[in-house]
Design a protein around this motif. Structure first.
Motif, short mmCIF file in Angstrom:
data_model
loop_
_atom_site.label_atom_id
_atom_site.label_comp_id
_atom_site.label_asym_id
_atom_site.label_seq_id
_atom_site.Cartn_x
_atom_site.Cartn_y
_atom_site.Cartn_z
N THR A 80 3.42 0.40 -2.34
CA THR A 80 2.51 0.14 -1.24
C THR A 80 1.29 1.05 -1.22
O THR A 80 0.50 0.69 -0.68
N SER A 81 1.44 2.20 -1.83
CA SER A 81 0.16 3.17 -1.54
C SER A 81 -0.41 3.14 -2.56
O SER A 81 -1.55 3.63 -2.70
N THR A 82 -0.44 2.08 -3.92
CA THR A 82 -1.32 1.81 -4.71
C THR A 82 -1.52 0.28 -4.85
O THR A 82 -1.92 -0.17 -5.93
N ASN A 100 -14.62 0.12 2.48
CA ASN A 100 -12.94 0.38 2.96
C ASN A 100 -12.05 -0.62 2.63
O ASN A 100 -12.37 -1.82 2.48
N ALA A 159 -7.60 -1.37 3.10
CA ALA A 159 -6.42 -0.91 3.59
C ALA A 159 -5.45 -1.24 2.70
O ALA A 159 -5.54 -2.34 2.01
N ASP A 177 0.51 0.11 2.30
CA ASP A 177 1.41 1.45 3.17
C ASP A 177 0.70 1.86 4.40
O ASP A 177 1.34 2.48 5.26
N GLY A 178 -0.40 0.83 4.83
CA GLY A 178 -0.92 1.17 6.08
C GLY A 178 -2.20 2.19 5.96
O GLY A 178 -2.91 2.08 7.10
N SER A 179 -2.45 2.73 5.06
CA SER A 179 -3.68 3.74 4.79
C SER A 179 -4.94 2.91 4.81
O SER A 179 -4.86 1.96 4.21
N VAL A 180 -6.09 3.86 4.93
CA VAL A 180 -7.30 2.90 4.82
C VAL A 180 -7.97 4.14 3.97
O VAL A 180 -8.10 5.29 4.15
N ARG A 181 -8.48 3.68 2.87
CA ARG A 181 -9.40 4.59 2.08
C ARG A 181 -10.73 3.91 1.78
O ARG A 181 -10.95 2.80 1.60
#
Length: 113
Positions: free
Chosen positions: A20-22, A80, A82, A85-89
């Motif tokens: 989820t983080s990738t 941007n 999302a 994993d819920g993070s936004v980068r």
């Protein structure tokens, strides 16, 4: 992560085998660049492709979906996203194309640098 026919499938976070983080869940798009974005009630209008470079400026008009159905923003140098994993980068326009495409799959098995 989302696909234009998602109204026909059930997708759970546990289906995101790549992590989820990738994995992109959603990214920015602009109706002024792509007439196919903006209708949250319909899966077809909440998707874009990573096959076309981020913030690609080509295409011959708003209806040239084959060259414009991609992620766009008004931000200088990127957009941007999302992640699952819920993070936004913030993702740079200069992202490696293979990495960019790998971030768009849920079980492609790619290793993200």
């Amino acid at each position: 992560m989302m696909y234009r026919t998602d109204g026909k499938r059930k997708l759970r976070l546990t289906d995101v085998a790549d992590g989820t983080s990738t994995t992109f869940m959603i990214g920015e798009s602009m109706r002024s660049r792509d007439q196919h974005c903006g209708g949250w009630a319909y899966p077809n209008y909440v998707t874009a492709t990573c096959a076309i470079p981020l913030n690609y400026q080509g295409g011959a008009g708003n209806s040239d979906w084959a060259n414009r159905y991609s992620f766009h923003s008004n931000h200088s140098g990127g957009a941007n996203f999302a992640f699952a994993d819920g993070s936004v980068r913030f993702v740079s326009d200069s992202i490696d194309r293979d990495t960019y495409r790998a971030l768009a799959t849920i079980r492609g098995g790619e290793v993200i640098p």
